[in-house]
Each structure stands twice: as structure tokens, then as C-alpha cells.
Scaffold this active site. Structure first.
Site, PDB file in Angstrom:
ATOM      1  N   PHE A 285       0.843  -1.199   0.000  1.00  0.00           N
ATOM      2  CA  PHE A 285       0.000   0.000   0.000  1.00  0.00           C
ATOM      3  C   PHE A 285       0.880   1.253   0.000  1.00  0.00           C
ATOM      4  CE2 PHE A 285      -2.251   3.449   2.024  1.00  0.00           C
ATOM      5  CZ  PHE A 285      -3.465   3.443   1.344  1.00  0.00           C
ATOM      6  N   ASP A 286       1.900   1.249   0.876  1.00  0.00           N
ATOM      7  CA  ASP A 286       2.777   2.420   0.960  1.00  0.00           C
ATOM      8  C   ASP A 286       3.491   2.672  -0.367  1.00  0.00           C
ATOM      9  OD1 ASP A 286       2.046   2.856   3.510  1.00  0.00           O
ATOM     10  OD2 ASP A 286       3.776   1.862   4.414  1.00  0.00           O
TER      11      ASP A 286
ATOM     12  N   SER B 131     -29.079  19.659  19.088  1.00  0.00           N
ATOM     13  CA  SER B 131     -28.692  18.561  19.985  1.00  0.00           C
ATOM     14  C   SER B 131     -29.936  17.715  20.237  1.00  0.00           C
ATOM     15  CB  SER B 131     -28.106  19.108  21.268  1.00  0.00           C
ATOM     16  OG  SER B 131     -29.058  19.893  21.896  1.00  0.00           O
ATOM     17  N   LEU B 132     -29.798  16.724  21.074  1.00  0.00           N
ATOM     18  CA  LEU B 132     -30.922  15.820  21.337  1.00  0.00           C
ATOM     19  C   LEU B 132     -31.415  16.010  22.759  1.00  0.00           C
ATOM     20  CD1 LEU B 132     -29.461  12.525  19.845  1.00  0.00           C
ATOM     21  CD2 LEU B 132     -31.281  13.912  18.876  1.00  0.00           C
TER      22      LEU B 132
ATOM     23  N   GLU C   8     -29.564   3.474  17.975  1.00  0.00           N
ATOM     24  CA  GLU C   8     -28.137   3.542  17.621  1.00  0.00           C
ATOM     25  C   GLU C   8     -27.323   3.803  18.869  1.00  0.00           C
ATOM     26  OE1 GLU C   8     -27.688   6.787  14.911  1.00  0.00           O
ATOM     27  OE2 GLU C   8     -29.187   5.962  13.560  1.00  0.00           O
TER      28      GLU C   8
ATOM     29  N   LYS D 273     -24.708   5.951  21.067  1.00  0.00           N
ATOM     30  CA  LYS D 273     -24.382   7.381  21.164  1.00  0.00           C
ATOM     31  C   LYS D 273     -22.873   7.483  21.370  1.00  0.00           C
ATOM     32  CE  LYS D 273     -25.941  11.615  23.436  1.00  0.00           C
ATOM     33  NZ  LYS D 273     -24.650  12.240  23.462  1.00  0.00           N
TER      34      LYS D 273
ATOM     35  N   ASP E 199     -19.239   8.890  21.916  1.00  0.00           N
ATOM     36  CA  ASP E 199     -18.777   9.997  22.746  1.00  0.00           C
ATOM     37  C   ASP E 199     -17.557  10.636  22.096  1.00  0.00           C
ATOM     38  OD1 ASP E 199     -18.545  11.719  24.791  1.00  0.00           O
ATOM     39  OD2 ASP E 199     -17.845  10.271  26.275  1.00  0.00           O
TER      40      ASP E 199
ATOM     41  N   TYR F  67     -23.925   9.056  11.078  1.00  0.00           N
ATOM     42  CA  TYR F  67     -25.247   8.585  11.493  1.00  0.00           C
ATOM     43  C   TYR F  67     -26.439   9.400  10.997  1.00  0.00           C
ATOM     44  CZ  TYR F  67     -23.806  11.887  15.145  1.00  0.00           C
ATOM     45  OH  TYR F  67     -23.328  12.969  15.805  1.00  0.00           O
TER      46      TYR F  67
ATOM     47  N   LYS G  77     -34.368   6.965  17.434  1.00  0.00           N
ATOM     48  CA  LYS G  77     -34.854   7.871  16.385  1.00  0.00           C
ATOM     49  C   LYS G  77     -36.066   7.259  15.683  1.00  0.00           C
ATOM     50  CE  LYS G  77     -30.112   9.252  15.339  1.00  0.00           C
ATOM     51  NZ  LYS G  77     -28.985   9.191  14.405  1.00  0.00           N
TER      52      LYS G  77
ATOM     53  N   LYS H  96     -28.963   8.375  28.180  1.00  0.00           N
ATOM     54  CA  LYS H  96     -27.551   8.390  28.602  1.00  0.00           C
ATOM     55  C   LYS H  96     -27.320   7.354  29.694  1.00  0.00           C
ATOM     56  CE  LYS H  96     -25.461  12.456  28.577  1.00  0.00           C
ATOM     57  NZ  LYS H  96     -24.188  13.012  28.134  1.00  0.00           N
TER      58      LYS H  96
ATOM     59  N   CYS I  39       8.422  17.165  49.352  1.00  0.00           N
ATOM     60  CA  CYS I  39       8.426  16.036  48.428  1.00  0.00           C
ATOM     61  C   CYS I  39       8.492  14.722  49.219  1.00  0.00           C
ATOM     62  CB  CYS I  39       9.623  16.162  47.497  1.00  0.00           C
ATOM     63  SG  CYS I  39       9.777  14.735  46.415  1.00  0.00           S
TER      64      CYS I  39
ATOM     65  N   CYS J 154      12.166  13.192  48.451  1.00  0.00           N
ATOM     66  CA  CYS J 154      13.462  13.799  48.787  1.00  0.00           C
ATOM     67  C   CYS J 154      13.328  14.921  49.804  1.00  0.00           C
ATOM     68  CB  CYS J 154      14.145  14.310  47.517  1.00  0.00           C
ATOM     69  SG  CYS J 154      13.309  15.715  46.795  1.00  0.00           S
TER      70      CYS J 154
ATOM     71  N   CYS K 210       8.045  19.221  42.671  1.00  0.00           N
ATOM     72  CA  CYS K 210       9.271  19.126  43.455  1.00  0.00           C
ATOM     73  C   CYS K 210      10.368  19.741  42.587  1.00  0.00           C
ATOM     74  CB  CYS K 210       9.602  17.668  43.762  1.00  0.00           C
ATOM     75  SG  CYS K 210      11.301  17.506  44.353  1.00  0.00           S
TER      76      CYS K 210
ATOM     77  N   CYS L 284      16.155  14.273  43.095  1.00  0.00           N
ATOM     78  CA  CYS L 284      14.961  13.574  43.576  1.00  0.00           C
ATOM     79  C   CYS L 284      14.853  12.228  42.825  1.00  0.00           C
ATOM     80  CB  CYS L 284      13.755  14.462  43.297  1.00  0.00           C
ATOM     81  SG  CYS L 284      12.208  13.722  43.748  1.00  0.00           S
TER      82      CYS L 284
HETATM   83  S1  IVH Z   1     -28.309  12.163  15.912  1.00  0.00           S
HETATM   84  C1  IVH Z   1     -30.745  16.099  15.194  1.00  0.00           C
HETATM   85  N1  IVH Z   1     -27.029   9.983  16.491  1.00  0.00           N
HETATM   86  O1  IVH Z   1     -24.987  13.383  20.486  1.00  0.00           O
HETATM   87  C2  IVH Z   1     -29.870  15.252  16.004  1.00  0.00           C
HETATM   88  N2  IVH Z   1     -26.294  12.000  17.517  1.00  0.00           N
HETATM   89  O2  IVH Z   1     -26.783  15.339  22.181  1.00  0.00           O
HETATM   90  C3  IVH Z   1     -28.819  14.599  15.237  1.00  0.00           C
HETATM   91  N3  IVH Z   1     -24.309  11.736  18.939  1.00  0.00           N
HETATM   92  O3  IVH Z   1     -24.933  16.437  18.763  1.00  0.00           O
HETATM   93  C4  IVH Z   1     -27.915  13.810  16.105  1.00  0.00           C
HETATM   94  N4  IVH Z   1     -24.048   9.585  18.623  1.00  0.00           N
HETATM   95  O4  IVH Z   1     -22.912  14.878  18.552  1.00  0.00           O
HETATM   96  C5  IVH Z   1     -27.126  11.303  16.713  1.00  0.00           C
HETATM   97  N5  IVH Z   1     -25.963   7.960  16.864  1.00  0.00           N
HETATM   98  C6  IVH Z   1     -26.046   9.268  17.074  1.00  0.00           C
HETATM   99  C7  IVH Z   1     -25.132   9.973  17.912  1.00  0.00           C
HETATM  100  C8  IVH Z   1     -25.303  11.340  18.118  1.00  0.00           C
HETATM  101  C9  IVH Z   1     -23.567  10.660  19.227  1.00  0.00           C
HETATM  102  C10 IVH Z   1     -24.041  13.086  19.500  1.00  0.00           C
HETATM  103  C11 IVH Z   1     -24.117  14.192  18.481  1.00  0.00           C
HETATM  104  C12 IVH Z   1     -25.225  15.090  18.964  1.00  0.00           C
HETATM  105  C13 IVH Z   1     -25.309  14.747  20.414  1.00  0.00           C
HETATM  106  C14 IVH Z   1     -26.719  14.964  20.883  1.00  0.00           C
END
Ligand code: IVH
Length: 680
Positions: free
Chosen positions: A37-38, A83-84, A113, A115, A117, A224, A287, A311, A405, A408, A423, A429
Site C-alpha cells: 500500500f505504501d 442537539s438531542l 443507535e 451514542k 462519545d 449517522y 430515532k 444516557k 516532596c 526527597c 518538586c 529527587c
Molecule cells: S443524531 C438532530 N445519532 O450526540 C440530532 N447524535 O446530544 C442529530 N451523537 O450532537 C444527532 N451519537 O454529537 C445522533 N448515533 C447518534 C449519535 C449522536 C452521538 C451526539 C451528536 C449530537 C449529540 C446529541
């Protein structure tokens, strides 16, 4: 080759590399060796360099990075990044389901799905090419981190199959555990503070200015949510399947559920299953599947009504705080560590937890004998998050952070603005001496692999080494026959170390070979605070030898490209200490390299120490390549324009303020072509 042939060759190579990227990073099924590949990639890089007119913006060579962004452009999201709604309770999931059914009726279908992090990202693909990657920012506008995102191997620059002409796909960028661990090990090795958790590491990496550094830290990503005008999907599930067909990385851990009980089953499965994943998740996202149902449900001001995040609770237990140890690291930083009554937590038995620093101890008002709450959150090491005051016996003493310390007895210092106590007894030390020696011999430094932590400890305990220069005073007779058994500790089993003939010969050979190490690596090996591998390289190339570096003042140091104030101060402090000067003298006497070796570096003296400020975007080379060319030709890169600057190397979009300053100071402003002529 005719230009048509070159173009075709570049296209063929690109296609082949893309195919292998897809097999490896999306399907996890490599079909060729890393070496092959390289070779393909090197061939493409060489061709693109020779024929830059045929380098396409979505060429797979973009994955190695190189583009530098001083400040990220702010981009308004085409679709706000909402956000959710979050919950920790199953009852609230039931309420969510009821609300949905009230509007949609009983034939509702959900997609569950994980979530992830990490850091949210929105990727725009136009005609199958990745054109933009923007962070969430405040949800309305975010940072344009396209150059950095282009280096992520699991994000294709080009799609396959029947993708829509334009769409955005959102997802989460993260570090897998193993990569994160390595990254932190490296940070610690370089004397830098490690990242607290993979999320912080991912976010910090995405905001790095030089994409070549981002490329060195293999980020990953799950996508996602597909969105765009005139997309024809009936369901979210269908859109994910399609996205996977276009070569995008979609998680296989997605479930379609009809009943709320199925959702709970998914949640419970992953609440336990998450410890086996190679990356962090902090919950589950539920969802509504049908796109028309989603439209009917609509949005609140902050989040969609068709989705909710469940969560996971950080696992928390209570146990008793038995004592506090204070550990001294290589840099002298003192970390308080709690010894706890053993307690099971998230699959392991916890006996120790970090208390971080004096501020945390006093904020928690944690006292020996307390019953404490311990959590394992995103962080790798469990932490004490509170005290159960109801269980506090009377007359427990306040915890006073140690003043001296523990190793020492030197009084500890705490610099303004820093959380940690240090320290200051750097050279005497024991853990600092041993830490410095371990750093010195490490692979990226002097690479003396015949020594290791155990042997260093033994040599230190036998009074044979107190600093790195002592390594070069070893002789066969001094070492042969040494023997010691180290009792088992919590981290390590009992070890017997003995220096027999072969071991001693290997050590002596390793020490001797290390004398040919380059100046850059010797400088890194010295373990000057904040002088990691990259900084050492920059300093060595700028100052050329240790004498120039030793006499450099603060102003000169901060003027070196990428050298900030803390590094400059640390360098000055290091050379202020007479013991360090003696050490360097002894190392030099033993034949270590304290100047750049022009021949081995392939340095040509065309630029003769002239200083350059590089600004703007260039046609033939990336900014990084230009800087390397300057160094290769014995020029210096500086960050800011001053009277002493010899040239401004101006590309496109150079800032008007810089231009004015250059004109005011009468500094020559030269173009890329003029520069190339200078080094021809
Ligand atoms: S859907 C309209 N799906 O969680 C909402 N979000 O608090 C679209 N996140 O801002 C987001 N996994 O950064 C969605 N499977 C997942 C996710 C996900 C992580 C994060 C995302 C979002 C935050 C919501």
C-alpha cells in the site's frame, strides 16, 4: 510519459488506493500488505509532485496532511446542528414513545443507535467529493476543519456508487481506546500533560493547525445522519444502508424496533456490552425511522421531537478512603492518589483512584476515613466525585496537601496559574532522576534498548548512575555480577534482575551506539520541560548547535517558528542551572552530537542562516514543505516579522497587516518562484 498518460496513471493509482482504503478502513478487510500500500501511495505522491497540475483536490494523498490553517474559518451550517433531548430514565423513554404514538399512531418504528462519545462533525459531499467538514460550534455555525478531517482514513474523499449530487452527513469523530492510550503514553514520554479522556483528545486534535500532525494521530469516525434537499429516502434506516454503500462508515450496531420493550432490550444490551467496544459510547440514541413521520413530529426550539438520547449513568460505587499517596513523576509533578477499600466497578476491582491536585482535594473536602463516591466515567482512571457526609465519623482531620516532596523532602512549589505542585529538586529527587534516565534511553530519544526501567532502577540503587552522563562511564567490571530482586508491587510481579555477561555486553554496546544519535534527538533526550520531539527538532534546526541555543535569550526563542513563551522560559531555566551545563559538557566529552550534522541531514548552505516568515497559501508546495525546504537549505523559519527578518515568503491570501509591516520595515517580500530560484 505523455501528459495524457500521466493523468491516466494518476487516476488509476488514485482509484486503486481508494479501493484499498475502503477495504481496510470501512470493511476491515485488507487485501494488500501495508508495504505494498505504501509503495502505491509513494508512487502517487511522487507523480503528483512532478505533475502538480494533475493533483486532484480529493486525491488520496491528501490523507497524509500538510495543509496548515492558522485560524479556522467560521462556516454557517446549512442545516442547524441541533442537539438531542437527553434522559437517564426509562420512564422518560416511555413518555417519549407515548408522545410519538399520539401523533403518528401505533404503527411507529424506531431505529436505535449507539451514542458515540466524540466530536460532532458535518461532512458535505458534492458530486461524490468531500468538500467541507465543519464542527458543531454553537449549532448555528462551526469551524471549517476540512483539511484535518481529510486525513481521517475512514472518511472517504471520494464516494462510490449512486450518491446524490449534494448532501451532508453528520457523525462523530473519536479516538479508539488503543490509539488514545498510545497518544497519552507519548505525551507522558515527552513530559506533556496527558489528555483527560478520548473526547478531549479528539477535540484537541481536530483543532490542530497543521494537518500533518493530525494525520499522525489516527482518528476514527462513525456517521449517522444523512440530510439534504430532495433526498428520496423513505426511512432513516434506508439512508444509513445507502450511505454505507457509498463507502461511508456507518455502525453495524443499529437496530430497528417496533416496541418500547425492544428499545429497553437494546439499551440494556449495550449498557453491559459497551465495556467490550474499542471506543467510548455514553448512551443510546432512539430515532423515529420514517421520514414522513419525522416531518409530522417536527422540532422544538432546541431538538427534534423524533429523537431522544438515553444516557448511561456513569457507574458509581461507595467505598472507604484508607490513605492518600503522593506520586512524583519525571517532571517533578506531584499527583495525589487515593488508596481505597477494594470495590468492584464497571468490570474491574478498584483499589486506587486519582485525586488530581490540591484544588480537587479541598473542593471535595475529602478526608481519610471518609466514605467516598467513586465513578468511572469517560476517564480511564476512576475518580472520587464526592463524599457521603452522612457516613462521616466525627473528628476526621482535614486533608492538608503535603508541603515537602515525599521522595526527597524538598519543599514543593506551585507556580501561579498551575494546578499541580512540583518538586523543584530536579537533579537529586530519585523518581525524577530515574524518570529522566528512562526518557533518555527511550526509543525516540537515544534508543538504548538494552536498558529498561528495571535495569535503570538497579543501576540507580547501586549508585552507578545519578544522571544521564554517568551512563557513559560504565565499564564491564562495574556492571558484571550485579543482582537484585524487586518485590511484587500492585502493578508488577516480583522481578529478579541480574547482570550476566551477555546483558552487560549488550548494555555497553547500546550505550556506545547511542553516541551516533543526531543532535535533534540528543536535545529531546535531555528531557527539558516542554521540549518534546517536534520542539527539539525545531530548536536544533534553528540554532544548529548547543552553544547557540544556550545563549539564546527569550526574545530570540519565541521568535522561532512554533516556539511559545512557556517553552522559551523552560529552555532558559534549563540552561540557567549550572548542573545542566556540566552535564552537557560531560556528554559532549563522551562524543555525543551537539550540533546538526550537515552531511547526514543533507543540508545545503544556500540560504546561509537567513530568516524567513512564511505566510499565505502556495501553488507548488504546502506551507509545511516550504518550511522544510528553508531548513534543508540552512535557512531559519521565524514566526513573527521583526527588524531581523530577512525575507517574507508570500503566498496567496497573505494578510494585509503583515504586508504593511514588511514594507514599513523594508523587508524583501518574495514569491514562491523567487524563493525556488534562490535554492535552485
Ligand atoms: S443524531 C438532530 N445519532 O450526540 C440530532 N447524535 O446530544 C442529530 N451523537 O450532537 C444527532 N451519537 O454529537 C445522533 N448515533 C447518534 C449519535 C449522536 C452521538 C451526539 C451528536 C449530537 C449529540 C446529541
Amino acid at each position: 510519459m505523455s501528459s495524457e498518460e500521466v493523468k491516466r496513471k494518476i487516476q488509476d493509482l488514485s482509484r486503486e488506493i481508494e479501493k484499498h482504503n475502503y477495504n481496510y478502513y470501512i470493511l476491515s478487510q485488507a487485501q494488500i500488505s501495508d508495504y505494498d500500500f505504501d509503495m502505491l501511495l509513494d508512487e502517487l505522491i511522487a507523480l503528483e509532485k512532478k505533475y502538480p497540475e494533475f493533483q486532484f483536490p480529493d486525491s488520496p494523498t491528501q490523507k497524509v496532511g500538510g495543509a496548515v490553517t492558522k485560524e479556522f474559518k467560521t462556516i454557517k451550517h446549512k442545516y442547524p446542528m441541533l442537539s438531542l433531548a437527553n434522559t437517564y430514565s426509562e420512564d422518560e423513554i416511555k413518555d417519549f414513545d407515548k408522545r410519538v404514538r399520539k401523533i403518528i399512531g401505533d404503527k411507529v418504528e424506531y431505529v436505535c443507535e449507539l451514542k458515540y462519545d466524540g466530536v460532532a462533525i458535518g461532512l458535505t459531499y458534492i458530486n461524490g467529493s468531500l468538500t467541507q467538514a465543519v464542527t458543531r460550534g454553537d449549532g448555528v455555525q462551526g469551524d471549517d476543519v476540512t483539511n484535518n478531517v481529510k486525513t481521517i482514513k475512514s472518511i472517504p474523499l471520494k464516494l462510490r456508487g449512486d450518491f446524490p449530487p449534494e448532501f451532508e452527513i453528520r457523525g462523530e469523530i473519536f479516538f479508539p481506546h488503543k490509539v488514545f492510550q498510545k497518544l497519552n503514553e507519548k505525551k507522558i514520554e515527552n513530559g506533556e500533560a496527558p489528555f483527560a479522556n478520548p473526547r478531549n483528545a479528539a477535540s484537541g486534535t481536530l483543532k490542530m493547525q497543521d494537518s500533518a500532525f493530525v494525520a499522525m494521530r489516527p482518528l476514527d469516525c462513525f456517521l449517522y445522519n444523512v440530510q439534504g434537499d430532495n433526498l428520496s429516502f423513505k426511512t432513516h434506516y434506508e439512508s444509513l444502508k445507502k450511505a454505507a454503500e457509498w463507502g461511508l462508515k456507518v455502525s453495524p450496531n443499529v437496530a430497528v424496533c417496533q416496541k418500547v420493550e425492544d428499545i429497553f432490550e437494546y439499551i440494556n444490551d449495550w449498557n453491559t456490552g459497551r465495556s467490550e467496544l474499542s471506543y467510548d459510547i455514553d448512551g443510546v440514541v432512539i430515532k423515529v425511522n420514517s421520514m414522513t413521520d419525522r416531518e409530522r413530529l417536527g422540532f422544538t426550539a432546541k431538538s427534534p421531537r423524533w429523537a431522544i438520547a438515553y444516557k448511561f449513568k456513569a457507574e458509581r460505587v461507595t467505598t472507604k478512603l484508607l490513605s492518600i499517596d503522593y506520586q512524583v513523576g519525571r517532571t517533578g509533578a506531584v499527583t495525589p492518589v487515593a488508596n481505597l477499600e477494594a470495590v468492584p466497578l464497571a468490570g474491574t476491582t478498584v483499589k486506587r483512584a486519582s485525586l488530581h491536585n490540591a484544588d480537587i482535594i479541598s473542593k471535595l473536602d475529602v478526608r481519610i476515613g471518609d466514605t467516598v463516591f467513586v465513578e468511572k466515567g469517560g476517564e480511564i482512571i476512576p475518580k472520587i466525585v464526592g463524599v457521603d457526609l452522612e457516613k462521616r465519623p466525627p473528628h476526621l482531620l482535614h486533608t492538608e496537601f503535603i508541603k515537602n516532596c515525599p521522595e526527597c523532602n524538598t519543599p514543593l512549589v506551585r507556580q501561579k496559574g498551575e494546578a499541580a505542585h512540583y518538586c523543584p529538586n530536579e537533579n537529586e529527587c530519585p523518581p525524577q532522576i530515574k524518570g529522566k534516565l528512562e526518557h533518555f534511553i527511550s526509543r525516540k530519544a537515544m534508543n538504548i534498548d538494552s536498558l529498561g526501567e528495571g535495569k535503570i532502577a538497579m543501576l540507580f540503587d547501586n549508585d552507578l548512575i545519578n544522571n544521564v552522563a554517568d551512563l557513559y562511564d560504565f565499564s564491564y567490571d562495574k556492571l558484571i555480577g550485579l543482582e537484585k530482586t524487586y518485590p511484587a508491587t500492585e502493578e508488577k510481579a516480583e522481578r529478579k534482575i541480574s547482570f550476566k555477561d551477555k546483558t552487560v555486553r549488550n548494555i555497553l554496546k547500546g550505550v556506545e551506539n547511542s553516541k551516533s544519535t543526531t543532535f535533534e534527538r540528543v536535545l529531546f533526550a535531555l528531557g527539558i520541560r516542554y521540549v518534546g520531539e517536534t520542539v527539539a527538532k525545531r530548536l536544533a534546526r534553528y540554532f544548529r548547535n548547543i552553544n547557540n541555543l544556550m545563549i539564546a535569550d527569550f526574545e530570540e526563542l519565541v521568535n522561532v517558528d512554533e516556539i511559545g513563551e512557556s517553552i522559551a522560559q523552560a529552555v532558559i531555566n534549563y540552561f540557567k542551572d549550572k548542573k545542566n551545563i556540566t552535564l552537557i559538557f560531560r556528554l559532549r566529552q563522551n562524543g555525543l552530537h551537539f550540533e546538526i550534522d550537515n552531511e547526514s541531514e543533507d543540508i545545503v548552505n544556500k540560504l546561509d542562516g537567513k530568516s524567513f516568515v512564511v505566510s499565505g497559501v502556495f501553488e507548488k508546495f504546502s506551507r509545511n514543505e516550504i518550511k522544510k525546504l528553508i531548513e534543508k537549505n540552512a535557512g531559519k523559519n521565524v514566526s513573527a516579522i521583526s527588524k531581523k527578518t530577512n525575507y517574507i515568503l508570500a503566498g496567496e491570501n497573505m494578510g494585509p497587516a503583515k504586508l504593511k509591516k514588511a514594507n514599513d520595515l523594508g523587508i524583501s517580500v518574495i514569491s514562491e518562484d523567487e524563493f525556488l530560484k534562490m535554492i535552485e
